[in-house]
Motif scaffolding. Structure first.
Motif, mmCIF file in Angstrom:
data_model
loop_
_atom_site.group_PDB
_atom_site.id
_atom_site.type_symbol
_atom_site.label_atom_id
_atom_site.label_comp_id
_atom_site.label_asym_id
_atom_site.label_seq_id
_atom_site.Cartn_x
_atom_site.Cartn_y
_atom_site.Cartn_z
ATOM 1 N N PHE A 180 3.207 -0.973 1.012
ATOM 2 C CA PHE A 180 3.251 -0.667 -0.411
ATOM 3 C C PHE A 180 4.095 0.580 -0.605
ATOM 4 C CE2 PHE A 180 1.612 1.414 -4.255
ATOM 5 C CZ PHE A 180 1.558 0.361 -5.148
ATOM 6 N N GLU A 181 5.023 0.496 -1.537
ATOM 7 C CA GLU A 181 5.913 1.622 -1.794
ATOM 8 C C GLU A 181 5.693 2.153 -3.206
ATOM 9 O OE1 GLU A 181 9.766 -0.003 -1.067
ATOM 10 O OE2 GLU A 181 9.481 -0.119 1.108
ATOM 11 N N ASP A 182 5.447 3.429 -3.285
ATOM 12 C CA ASP A 182 5.328 4.142 -4.556
ATOM 13 C C ASP A 182 6.400 5.218 -4.532
ATOM 14 O OD1 ASP A 182 4.753 5.682 -6.745
ATOM 15 O OD2 ASP A 182 2.662 6.051 -6.237
ATOM 16 N N GLY A 183 7.581 4.869 -5.049
ATOM 17 C CA GLY A 183 8.702 5.798 -4.941
ATOM 18 C C GLY A 183 9.048 6.015 -3.481
ATOM 19 N N ASP A 184 9.021 7.271 -3.051
ATOM 20 C CA ASP A 184 9.359 7.563 -1.660
ATOM 21 C C ASP A 184 8.127 7.619 -0.758
ATOM 22 O OD1 ASP A 184 8.188 9.889 -2.550
ATOM 23 O OD2 ASP A 184 9.871 11.197 -2.046
ATOM 24 N N LEU A 185 6.970 7.244 -1.296
ATOM 25 C CA LEU A 185 5.736 7.189 -0.508
ATOM 26 C C LEU A 185 5.493 5.752 -0.052
ATOM 27 C CD1 LEU A 185 3.043 8.405 0.544
ATOM 28 C CD2 LEU A 185 2.061 7.860 -1.710
ATOM 29 N N THR A 186 5.391 5.557 1.252
ATOM 30 C CA THR A 186 5.092 4.234 1.810
ATOM 31 C C THR A 186 3.707 4.268 2.438
ATOM 32 O OG1 THR A 186 7.429 3.769 2.251
ATOM 33 C CG2 THR A 186 5.798 2.458 3.448
ATOM 34 N N LEU A 187 2.860 3.313 2.009
ATOM 35 C CA LEU A 187 1.503 3.225 2.528
ATOM 36 C C LEU A 187 1.300 1.873 3.194
ATOM 37 C CD1 LEU A 187 -0.472 4.761 -0.490
ATOM 38 C CD2 LEU A 187 0.031 5.867 1.697
ATOM 39 N N TYR A 188 0.343 1.833 4.122
ATOM 40 C CA TYR A 188 0.062 0.591 4.811
ATOM 41 C C TYR A 188 -1.388 0.153 4.605
ATOM 42 C CZ TYR A 188 4.670 1.081 6.805
ATOM 43 O OH TYR A 188 6.014 1.208 6.968
ATOM 44 N N GLN A 189 -2.400 0.604 4.967
ATOM 45 C CA GLN A 189 -3.722 0.017 4.852
ATOM 46 C C GLN A 189 -4.096 -0.337 3.412
ATOM 47 O OE1 GLN A 189 -3.975 -0.730 8.037
ATOM 48 N NE2 GLN A 189 -6.065 0.027 8.241
ATOM 49 N N SER A 190 -4.700 -1.517 3.208
ATOM 50 C CA SER A 190 -4.984 -1.988 1.849
ATOM 51 C C SER A 190 -5.934 -1.063 1.097
ATOM 52 C CB SER A 190 -5.556 -3.413 1.880
ATOM 53 O OG SER A 190 -6.768 -3.466 2.605
ATOM 54 N N ASN A 191 -6.957 -0.560 1.759
ATOM 55 C CA ASN A 191 -7.895 0.327 1.064
ATOM 56 C C ASN A 191 -7.305 1.710 0.821
ATOM 57 O OD1 ASN A 191 -10.569 -1.063 0.536
ATOM 58 N ND2 ASN A 191 -10.205 -1.633 2.665
ATOM 59 N N ALA A 192 -6.400 2.144 1.678
ATOM 60 C CA ALA A 192 -5.692 3.398 1.406
ATOM 61 C C ALA A 192 -4.837 3.246 0.154
ATOM 62 C CB ALA A 192 -4.817 3.779 2.597
ATOM 63 N N ILE A 193 -4.241 2.068 -0.003
ATOM 64 C CA ILE A 193 -3.431 1.809 -1.195
ATOM 65 C C ILE A 193 -4.309 1.782 -2.434
ATOM 66 C CG2 ILE A 193 -1.910 0.132 -2.305
ATOM 67 C CD1 ILE A 193 -1.204 -0.807 0.632
ATOM 68 N N LEU A 194 -5.449 1.108 -2.358
ATOM 69 C CA LEU A 194 -6.365 1.059 -3.503
ATOM 70 C C LEU A 194 -6.836 2.455 -3.896
ATOM 71 C CD1 LEU A 194 -8.585 -2.074 -2.787
ATOM 72 C CD2 LEU A 194 -7.232 -1.659 -4.852
ATOM 73 N N ARG A 195 -7.165 3.265 -2.908
ATOM 74 C CA ARG A 195 -7.635 4.618 -3.215
ATOM 75 C C ARG A 195 -6.511 5.462 -3.812
ATOM 76 N NH1 ARG A 195 -11.134 3.404 1.364
ATOM 77 N NH2 ARG A 195 -13.284 3.741 0.664
ATOM 78 N N HIS A 196 -5.310 5.272 -3.320
ATOM 79 C CA HIS A 196 -4.158 5.978 -3.899
ATOM 80 C C HIS A 196 -3.986 5.604 -5.365
ATOM 81 C CE1 HIS A 196 -0.145 7.552 -4.526
ATOM 82 N NE2 HIS A 196 0.311 6.331 -4.776
ATOM 83 N N LEU A 197 -4.060 4.310 -5.667
ATOM 84 C CA LEU A 197 -3.936 3.878 -7.056
ATOM 85 C C LEU A 197 -5.131 4.349 -7.882
ATOM 86 C CD1 LEU A 197 -2.581 0.259 -6.478
ATOM 87 C CD2 LEU A 197 -1.295 2.259 -7.262
ATOM 88 N N GLY A 198 -6.292 4.401 -7.258
ATOM 89 C CA GLY A 198 -7.462 4.922 -7.962
ATOM 90 C C GLY A 198 -7.272 6.362 -8.391
ATOM 91 N N ARG A 199 -6.734 7.175 -7.500
ATOM 92 C CA ARG A 199 -6.472 8.575 -7.856
ATOM 93 C C ARG A 199 -5.355 8.675 -8.889
ATOM 94 N NH1 ARG A 199 -7.682 9.089 -2.231
ATOM 95 N NH2 ARG A 199 -5.510 8.650 -1.708
ATOM 96 N N SER A 200 -4.339 7.827 -8.753
ATOM 97 C CA SER A 200 -3.180 7.898 -9.645
ATOM 98 C C SER A 200 -3.526 7.580 -11.086
ATOM 99 C CB SER A 200 -2.089 6.924 -9.154
ATOM 100 O OG SER A 200 -1.624 7.279 -7.876
ATOM 101 N N PHE A 201 -4.470 6.645 -11.274
ATOM 102 C CA PHE A 201 -4.772 6.172 -12.629
ATOM 103 C C PHE A 201 -6.161 6.581 -13.122
ATOM 104 C CE2 PHE A 201 -1.573 3.098 -11.067
ATOM 105 C CZ PHE A 201 -0.601 3.315 -12.031
#
Length: 210
Positions: A56-77
């Protein structure tokens, strides 16, 4: 260009909860669909941190684990509870979703023919804690935690949707979970996403079992 890019196989898999979240939050994203032939060539795999998708790419941030991505989006929104107490409960729910998701994936890919009946028989015991948590939060009329939606709600929603395909009557004895699925699915942006061709035509799993 959309700020987000999903790099994944052409299935719902572990990414549909993120797609539902992004859709509900009014976000757009780019899909880079990876075929199995492309994956087996190894070039993309060699660039992935853990040698596996999800990517998953958020601009220049690349993430891999699905729950890490969910938590990132949780913090973002702002989808991570209103305070530390609620954040802890959101984590509690999401970790339990992950537990059941792993059991589901094991069934689908390794035990489907011989293990489906046993899995469905045991399913109420896995769903009951979610019903209990809903009952403890405003009588089940709100979200799984607090009075605002969290990333765990989206993850739980997708988990329940795929289980309703596996075992259509699995929520019959869980009125609060059933009502929660209906309520979340009726949110305008989620409803639009769930009825979209992208979602409807996307297989749940890579081996055709569901």
């Amino acid at each position: 260009m959309p700020p987000y890019t999903i790099v994944y196989f052409p299935v719902r898999g572990r990414y549909e909860a993120m797609r539902i979240l992004l859709a509900d939050q009014g976000q757009s994203w780019k899909e880079e669909v990876v075929t199995m032939d492309t994956w087996m060539q190894g070039k993309l795999k060699s660039t992935c941190l853990y040698g596996q998708l999800h990517k998953f790419e958020d601009g220049d941030l690349t993430l891999y684990q699905s729950n890490a991505i969910l938590r990132h989006l949780g913090r973002s929104f702002g989808l991570y509870g209103k305070d530390q107490r609620e954040a802890a409960l959101v984590d509690l729910v999401n970790d339990r979703v992950e537990d059941l998701c792993l059991k589901y994936v094991t069934l689908i890919y390794t035990k489907y023919e011989d293990g489906k009946d046993e899995y469905v028989k045991a399913l109420p015991g896995h769903l009951k804690p979610f019903e209990t948590l809903l009952s403890q939060n405003q009588g089940g009329k709100a979200f799984i935690v607090g009075n605002q939606i969290s990333f765990a709600d989206y993850n739980l929603l997708e988990l329940l949707l795929i289980h309703q395909v596996l075992a259509p009557d699995c929520l019959d004895n869980f009125p609060l979970l059933s009502a929660s699925v209906a309520r979340l699915s009726a949110r305008p942006k989620i409803k639009a996403f769930l009825s979209s061709p992208d979602h409807v035509n996307r297989p749940i799993n890579g081996n055709g079992k569901q």
